[in-house]
Each structure stands twice: as C-alpha cells, then as structure tokens.
Design an enzyme around this catalytic site. Structure first.
Site, PDB file in Angstrom:
ATOM      1  CE  LYS A  80      31.924  22.607 -64.152  1.00 36.10           C
ATOM      2  NZ  LYS A  80      32.223  23.631 -63.131  1.00 36.10           N
ATOM      3  CB  SER A 160      36.184  24.167 -63.413  1.00 36.75           C
ATOM      4  OG  SER A 160      34.947  24.260 -62.710  1.00 36.75           O
ATOM      5  CB  SER A 184      34.353  27.178 -61.326  1.00 32.53           C
ATOM      6  OG  SER A 184      35.670  26.862 -60.948  1.00 32.53           O
TER       7      SER A 184
END
EC number: 6.3.5.7
Length: 494
Positions: A80, A160, A184
C-alpha cells in the site's frame, strides 16, 4: 500445472521451498498480471517489476545454496502506498507527495523484505487513507474486478485499501499490506471477497507509515484466506523501539495454533449492531454465521455494546482532529509539492501548496479537525469524544467478560457503484458503521468472505477479539471460512 497466480502465500512459499517452481517464475507471472490489468483496474500507483525479480533471484540463490529461507520466501506482494519504501515513490495517493522518494524503509516493509517477500509495486488508495471507496486518490479511482452479472458499471473496491483488495481479488498479487484506521482493511476485504485482519493497536509498527490518525492507524495483512493472513501478520508484527506506541510483546506463532475447533468458546452477538433498515441479506448472512460457529462447537450468546450508536460521530471527531495535526507537516518547504506564486510570502506558499496538493476529502477532514480543536470548541467536541471513546472501549471489556469473540457484519451493504455516494459524505461515512467501534477500542478484528449477495457480489462477516488475542479472531475466521466454502472469484473482463 496450476496457474502460479492462482496460488496463495502458503502455497507459493511451500512450492518454492520444495522446488515445485522457482521464485523467479512466480514473480514473472505476477508481474505479467500487474501489467495487463493496470489500464482497467488502476490498482497500482507505481509498479516495481524489477524489485520483485531481484527478490525472487535472491530467494532462488539462497535455496540453491542450501540456506534457510524466510517465512515468506518467494512470495511477491503489493505494498500500500502509505508505507515508506526506500528509493521508490511514496505518495499516500496525494498530489502533495508526488515524486517523493524516501531515504528510509518503513519497519513493516523491511520486516516483509527480511522474510523473503518481493515488491510488485505500490498500491493505490484513498488519499491519505481518507475514504471508503478509493475515489479520493489523486492518481485516479481503483476499479473493483467484480461486476454485477450483466452489468458493466464499475464498482468500488472499498477503501482506503482499495488497491490492495482489488489486486488480490484480481490475482495481481497473492497478498498485500493494508492499513486500518476505521475499517480500511476490513471493508475493502468484504467488498472484494478476500480476508483481512486489523491486529491489536500497536502490534505492527507505525514507523515509516504516512500518518492519518495516530491513535487509530494500524497496519495489517490482506490475503486470499485466513491462513495466509496469519503467515503474513507474523512477518509484519513485532516490537519497534522507533514507534512509541509499539507493543513490547513477543509475536505469537498464530499459524501453528490455527484451529477451526471452537469447543468451549462463547461467541457474542451485539444487539446494537442490528440496526433499523439493515439489508436483509446482511441479516441473513449474520444468522448463517451464528449457525456456522455453533457447528464449530461454540456457544452463541447475546451481548450489549450500549455506546455503539456514538461510535461513528466519535470517530469523525477524533480522526479528523488527529489528521489536521499530522497533515500540518505538508507545507511545501522540505519535500513534495511546492506552489510558490510570484511575490508570495511564506504563508501564501503554505496556502497555495495545500490548496493545490490536498484533495476535497482531505481538505474537508482537515477543516473538521481544525474546528473541533479550536479554542471554544475543544472541550465541547474533542474532549467529549475522547470520553465517549473510553466508554466504547469499556463496553468491549465488559462484553469479553462473558464471551471470547464477537461476530458482526463487516459492512451494511455489498459493494456500491463508483460515484454512487461521492456527493454525500455522510452516506460514505456510514460504510464504516460496523468497523469503527473496534478501531476506537484498538481491538483485533477481521473480515472473512462468507457468501454472495443476490446480485452476485461478495459479503463478509467480521470477528472482533479481546486486545492481544488475534488467535481467537483467526480461529473463528477459519471456522467460518471452512464452512462457508467461499470460492467465488470475479469473472475476468480486464
């Protein structure tokens, strides 16, 4: 031979170690999938095929020399783009950090490289991890690989960590890092039919992770199944003296202790999570989850978490307040974007840089956070929210006196279409209604895929455990996984 990109973490690691295939063959297969899907899914901000190849060659060389391999040797993963990676652009999906290449490696990513992983690239996300649909990225939306049968409408992969969830579901990587501030990891996992666990706050170091809300942010693994999550979490977790909130505790061998036998365990069902207007398919899945856990030997009991209804407003005071403080460092002086209008002074440069670099959702949360921290409102909002947070945490402590793990839905609905909630921030925030309470209390919580909606989209169930007890969460997740038999995958269109 099975397509290498259909294999998960355990299968790749064991196959490489046993000589069934080489780490290089695995890396090349996933690199090809990443390149082929990028135009359609936009899951990666930066692809790093050369990094994946280099790590794979190192693993193959170690095996040939008879050296001991790491716990995830030969497994290429997605990172990420919130984790600092030395010499590789790290942006938090924001224009204000475009082009920024850290001179250091985050603790979590370094642990994964030490375990033998290779990096396929940096995954897209909501800007500064603020969002539930991956629509706030400065580098474009991530598109879920899932579609409703007979429809070409693009769906949200969750947020997210939407790049992470989309990449795993589309077989672009076997696993990926995620971060969870208010859901998330869990919400995108539920939307895309994969597993993801947010460990206890402090279990994984936050050093080198771009901060959103420091008292809530926690890194965790996302993968195809519970076992793969356990393997990856062991590699990621551990005490870090560079992080003052890091837990100084040994990392348990969660993988070795995995068991789907829940005899003697009690599963709590929070009555406050049964909300008016809930999707009947979510309710039915929750009931099915209870039945599966009973079948695993557990006793299912009702519990109460009376302050649940205050969790969402509490979160949306505390998280923006911490964000407004953390994001003050982005000023155009030391790194990242600098917008310096002609004749501008220092304050003008700050304002112009932030106006150009931050997206609308980030600005919205900074404004909210600055407001609740301002003189005259601090006690009315922020102090009050912290008191309510304590009550929410105490609810969980009281509940775990009578049960071992809590079962709840992960999300109130299946994945929605991109653009469906973008004009209504409150509707978007409600996606986190089931995930936020565990985040506020700092508890381990996991989403596992449990079925499909009537429209053919994945639905997840959430398991929440006491602090420091990731094992019961993983074990209960394994029990559901074994009984749900979820094998659905998106039909390839990209």
């Amino acid at each position: 031979m099975t397509d290498l990109t259909d294999l998960g973490v355990a299968a790749i690691r064991d196959g490489v170690a046993g000589g069934a295939f080489t780490a290089l063959e695995v890396a090349e297969a996933f690199n090809a999938n990443v390149a082929a899907a990028q135009g359609a899914l936009n899951a990666f901000i930066v692809a790093t095929p050369e990094a994946a190849i280099a790590a794979a060659k190192a693993t193959d060389a170690k095996r040939a020399a008879g050296e001991t391999l790491g716990a995830m040797a030969g497994v290429p993963i997605g990172m990420k783009d919130l984790f600092a990676t030395k010499g590789v652009q790290t942006t938090a999906a924001s224009a204000i950090l475009e082009g920024f290449k850290p001179e250091y490696e985050s603790t979590v990513s370094q642990k994964l490289w030490d375990a033998g992983c290779g990096m396929l690239g940096k995954l897209n996300l909501d800007q500064f991890a603020m969002g539930s649909s991956n629509e706030t990225s400065a580098f474009g939306n991530v598109v879920s690989p899932w579609r409703k049968p007979g429809s070409n409408a693009p769906l949200a992969p969750g947020g997210s960590s939407g790049g992470s969830s989309a990449a795993i579901a589309a077989r672009l990587c076997p696993a990926a890092t995620g971060t969870d501030t208010g859901g998330s990891i869990r919400q995108p996992a539920a939307f895309t039919g994969i597993s993801g666990i947010k460990p206890t706050y402090g279990r994984c170091s936050r050093w080198g992770v771009v901060a959103f809300a420091s008292s809530l942010d926690q890194a965790g693994p996302m993968a195809r199944d519970v076992t793969d999550c356990a393997i990856m979490l062991e590699a990621m977790a551990g005490f870090d003296p560079k992080d003052s909130t890091s837990l100084d505790l040994p990392v348990p061998n969660w993988t070795a202790a995995l068991s789907a036998d829940l005899k003697g365990k009690r599963v709590g069902i929070p009555r406050e999570y049964r909300m008016d207007g809930m999707d009947e398919e979510i309710v039915a899945l929750w009931e099915q989850g209870k039945a599966w856990l009973r079948d695993a030997g557990a006793e299912v009991i009702d519990i109460s978490l009376p302050h649940t209804k205050y969790a969402l407003p509490t979160y949306y005071i505390i998280a923006p307040a911490e964000a407004s403080s953390n994001l003050a460092r982005y000023d155009g002086v030391r790194y990242g974007l600098r917008d310096l209008p002609d004749g501008a002074g220092l304050q003008d440069m700050y304002a112009a840089t932030r106006a150009a670099g931050f997206g609308p959702e980030v600005k919205r949360r900074i404004l909210i956070g600055t407001y609740v921290l301002s003189a005259g409102f601090y006690d009315a909002y922020y102090t009050q929210a912290q008191k309510v947070r304590t009550l929410i945490s105490r609810d969980f402590t009281d509940a775990f006196a009578s049960c071992d793990v809590i079962l709840a839905p992960t999300t109130p609905t299946a994945a929605f279409a991109l653009g469906e909630n973008s004009d209504d921030p409150l509707a978007m925030y409600l996606n986190d209604v089931f995930s936020v309470p565990a985040s506020l209390a700092g508890l381990p919580a996991m989403s596992v895929p449990a079925g499909l909606s009537s429209e053919g989209l994945p639905l997840g169930l959430q398991l929440i455990g006491p602090a420091f007890d990731e094992q019961i969460v993983l074990n209960a997740g394994l029990a559901i996984e074994a009984r749900a038999g979820f094998g659905a995958r998106p039909e390839k269109w990209w």
